[in-house]
Scaffold this active site. Structure first.
Site, short mmCIF file in Angstrom:
data_model
loop_
_atom_site.label_atom_id
_atom_site.label_comp_id
_atom_site.label_asym_id
_atom_site.label_seq_id
_atom_site.Cartn_x
_atom_site.Cartn_y
_atom_site.Cartn_z
CE LYS A 51 14.20 -94.27 -7.83
NZ LYS A 51 15.27 -95.29 -7.77
CG ASP A 87 17.35 -92.86 -6.06
OD1 ASP A 87 17.66 -93.94 -6.60
OD2 ASP A 87 17.58 -91.75 -6.59
P1 NDP Z 1 23.53 -89.67 -2.98
O1 NDP Z 1 22.59 -88.54 -2.83
O2 NDP Z 1 23.96 -90.42 -1.78
O3 NDP Z 1 24.86 -89.20 -3.72
C1 NDP Z 1 24.85 -88.58 -4.96
C2 NDP Z 1 26.26 -88.06 -5.19
O4 NDP Z 1 26.39 -87.61 -6.54
C3 NDP Z 1 26.60 -86.86 -4.30
O5 NDP Z 1 27.94 -86.95 -3.91
C4 NDP Z 1 26.40 -85.68 -5.25
O6 NDP Z 1 27.18 -84.54 -4.94
C5 NDP Z 1 26.90 -86.29 -6.53
N1 NDP Z 1 26.44 -85.58 -7.72
C6 NDP Z 1 25.21 -85.14 -8.01
N2 NDP Z 1 25.19 -84.59 -9.23
C7 NDP Z 1 26.45 -84.71 -9.72
C8 NDP Z 1 27.08 -84.35 -10.94
N3 NDP Z 1 26.39 -83.76 -11.91
N4 NDP Z 1 28.39 -84.64 -11.10
C9 NDP Z 1 29.10 -85.25 -10.13
N5 NDP Z 1 28.56 -85.61 -8.95
C10 NDP Z 1 27.26 -85.34 -8.76
O7 NDP Z 1 22.84 -90.65 -4.04
P2 NDP Z 1 23.11 -92.21 -4.26
O8 NDP Z 1 24.56 -92.47 -4.16
O9 NDP Z 1 22.15 -92.96 -3.43
O10 NDP Z 1 22.62 -92.38 -5.78
C11 NDP Z 1 23.47 -92.08 -6.87
C12 NDP Z 1 22.88 -92.66 -8.14
O11 NDP Z 1 22.72 -94.08 -7.99
C13 NDP Z 1 21.49 -92.17 -8.53
O12 NDP Z 1 21.38 -92.19 -9.93
C14 NDP Z 1 20.56 -93.22 -7.96
O13 NDP Z 1 19.32 -93.26 -8.62
C15 NDP Z 1 21.38 -94.46 -8.23
N6 NDP Z 1 21.06 -95.64 -7.42
C16 NDP Z 1 20.99 -95.56 -6.07
C17 NDP Z 1 20.71 -96.69 -5.32
C18 NDP Z 1 20.71 -96.66 -3.84
O14 NDP Z 1 20.51 -97.74 -3.24
N7 NDP Z 1 20.96 -95.55 -3.18
C19 NDP Z 1 20.38 -97.98 -5.97
C20 NDP Z 1 20.57 -97.97 -7.41
C21 NDP Z 1 20.87 -96.83 -8.09
P3 NDP Z 1 26.80 -83.54 -3.73
O15 NDP Z 1 27.26 -84.26 -2.50
O16 NDP Z 1 27.58 -82.30 -4.04
O17 NDP Z 1 25.32 -83.35 -3.81
O1 2IT Z 2 17.47 -97.23 -8.12
C1 2IT Z 2 17.36 -98.14 -7.27
O2 2IT Z 2 17.41 -99.34 -7.59
C2 2IT Z 2 17.19 -97.78 -5.86
N1 2IT Z 2 17.18 -96.59 -5.55
C3 2IT Z 2 17.00 -98.84 -4.83
C4 2IT Z 2 15.56 -99.26 -4.76
C5 2IT Z 2 15.21 -100.16 -3.61
O3 2IT Z 2 14.00 -100.40 -3.48
O4 2IT Z 2 16.06 -100.63 -2.87
#
Ligand code: NDP
Ligand code: 2IT
Length: 457
Positions: free
Chosen positions: A138, A178
């Site tokens: 990461k 992420d």
């Molecule tokens: P983004 O940055 O696209 O979105 C995050 C969202 O969460 C935003 O809408 C943000 O709000 C909101 N947010 C942040 N903090 C809070 C809070 N305390 N309460 C409510 N909402 C909140 O991130 P992702 O969607 O890519 O990732 C979200 C989660 O999923 C993370 O934990 C990430 O590690 C995990 N993840 C992501 C993957 C991926 O492929 N992207 C894969 C697997 C896991 P605002 O718009 O106001 O900032």
């Molecule tokens: O938390 C996760 O699994 C990710 N942010 C995606 C990682 C990846 O390599 O696609």
């Protein structure tokens, strides 16, 4: 709830694992998120340690808790007003036993060694559960993209990659997105990598745009995968998402596509959130409007309530106060605490599946367990994103491009397989229905067996 739950931190570890955890605490001071992640895994490993004492003899737990390599670097860049800004960059290459290090990059002001190490540690086991050849890693930076112009984001990404390029590669370490890193940032990063190395090495990054080596379904994969995992969890109870009331926290990449798939599978999503508060739309969310506000405009979710009659935005309160049958936390770590879990249980929630990484605190997980709620941990429920990254690497290696339908079928099968291995392992460990124990033991065995085969490395 009848009795006060025991916080997970107080759950006793297997006696052979307690001293190992003590060393992790001593060696990584002031890293609470990393400590929670390690304790969360070690807390489940009693059954496997009993059955496979050779893991202890080979010091496999100690080795897995220590990253293979950690890189911390300066990221200087110039903002639009000509001021020099300095951020810190990270890449933690945690475990490469099953394949090249693989995991996302997070750009958020809260990023620290502790956050990157907890994410990297979780990623080892998540990637193992996919059954695909992926190690765990990461990275990221404390850079805050909010309010920055596109030119500033580009200059930041170029400076970040000017150092990172030395450490990554198709066979070494393959970053992706992420929180705060999507297709736009991957584009800037890939452009700088290509420029510095003079190589069109498609599989060095995943989450690319479709016209330059990206895979169909990667953008949707984490959220879709989480909805499919929830569907499997409900299926194990003889039920499904169809007709269910659902809440999904966040309004970013994972949340948006979890909402989309839940809606396609017949569920009604009545609430989502962003960092400012939550949205309640009892008629079911208008996803096109959310995409317009968050994906296109990068604006506040609050705008939705002004444009959609019958909905309301509640600032500064947790989404989890809304009664729901299915809760999918898809925003960030520690966003659902003990009290939120108690509220969900009180309101009759059936399942909780984590789209984000460790969104439920250890106390929340314990409350859900004691409340008899099926709980799908992130390393299983959100593995669809990284699994589809592996499918992107496969397409890059064979210079191929698969259709949406074919790729989604692969994703569905992977999520089913992950659900099945967790379910079967929980049964084998004597705790049927406990997806945490199932996921941690199934994943640990895959990584540990590969490490055993490779000797002391
Ligand atoms: P983004 O940055 O696209 O979105 C995050 C969202 O969460 C935003 O809408 C943000 O709000 C909101 N947010 C942040 N903090 C809070 C809070 N305390 N309460 C409510 N909402 C909140 O991130 P992702 O969607 O890519 O990732 C979200 C989660 O999923 C993370 O934990 C990430 O590690 C995990 N993840 C992501 C993957 C991926 O492929 N992207 C894969 C697997 C896991 P605002 O718009 O106001 O900032
Ligand atoms: O938390 C996760 O699994 C990710 N942010 C995606 C990682 C990846 O390599 O696609």
């Amino acid at each position: 709830m009848n009795s006060m739950p025991v916080p997970l931190q107080q759950v006793t570890l297997h006696p052979d694992l307690e001293p190992i955890y003590e060393v992790v605490l001593r060696r990584n001071p002031a890293e609470p998120e990393f400590h929670d992640a390690v304790r969360g895994v070690l807390g489940s490993l009693g059954p496997v340690i009993e059955r496979r004492p050779e893991y202890l003899d080979a010091k496999l737990v100690e080795r897995i808790c220590e990253p293979e390599r950690q890189i911390i670097f300066r990221v200087p860049w110039t903002d639009d007003s000509g001021q020099v800004q300095v951020n810190r960059g990270y890449r933690v290459e945690f475990n490469g036993a099953l394949g090249p290090f693989k995991g996302g990059l997070r750009f958020h002001p809260s990023v620290s060694s502790s956050i990157i190490k907890f994410l990297g540690f979780e990623q080892i086991f998540k990637n193992a559960l996919t059954g695909l050849p992926l190690g765990g890693g990461k990275g990221g930076s404390d850079f805050d993209p909010k309010g920055r112009s596109e030119a500033e984001v580009m200059r930041f990404c170029q400076s970040f990659m000017s150092e990172l390029h030395r450490h990554i590669g198709e066979y070494t370490d393959v970053p992706a997105g992420d929180s705060g890193v999507g297709e736009r940032e991957i584009g800037f990063l890939f452009g700088q990598y290509r420029r510095i190395t003079n190589r069109y090495e498609s599989a060095v990054l995943t989450g690319k745009g479709l016209t330059w080596g990206g895979a169909r379904v990667r953008k949707e994969a984490t959220g879709y995968g989480c909805a499919y995992f929830a569907q499997e969890m409900l299926g194990a109870k003889g039920s499904s998402l169809s007709g269910r009331t659902v809440t999904v926290s966040g309004a970013g990449n994972v949340a948006i596509y979890a909402i989309e798939k839940v809606q396609q599978l017949g569920g009604t999503v009545i609430g989502c959130s962003d960092s400012m508060g939550y949205l309640h739309d009892p008629a079911g969310l208008d996803l096109a409007l959310i995409k317009e506000i968050k994906e296109v405009g990068r604006g506040p979710l609050q705008e939705y309530a002004a444009r959609r009659p019958g909905s309301r935005f509640v600032a500064g309160e947790p989404l989890w106060e809304l009664p729901t049958e299915v809760a999918l936390p898809c925003a960030t770590q520690n966003e659902l605490n003990h009290d939120d879990a108690a509220k969900l249980v009180e309101n009759g929630v059936l399942i909780v599946a984590e789209g984000a990484n460790l969104p439920c605190t250890p106390g929340a997980v314990e409350v859900l367990r004691q409340g008899g709620v099926a709980f799908g941990p992130g390393k299983a429920a959100n593995a669809g994103g990284v699994a589809t990254s592996a499918l992107e690497m496969q397409q890059n290696a064979s210079r191929d491009s698969w259709s949406f339908e074919y790729t989604e079928d692969r994703l569905v099968q992977i999520m089913r397989d992950i659900h099945q291995s967790c379910h079967e392992m929980a049964f084998e460990c004597g705790v049927p229905g406990d997806y945490v124990t199932g996921a941690n033991n199934a994943a640990f065995i895959r990584v540990a067996d590969a490490m055993l085969a490779m000797g002391v490395t």
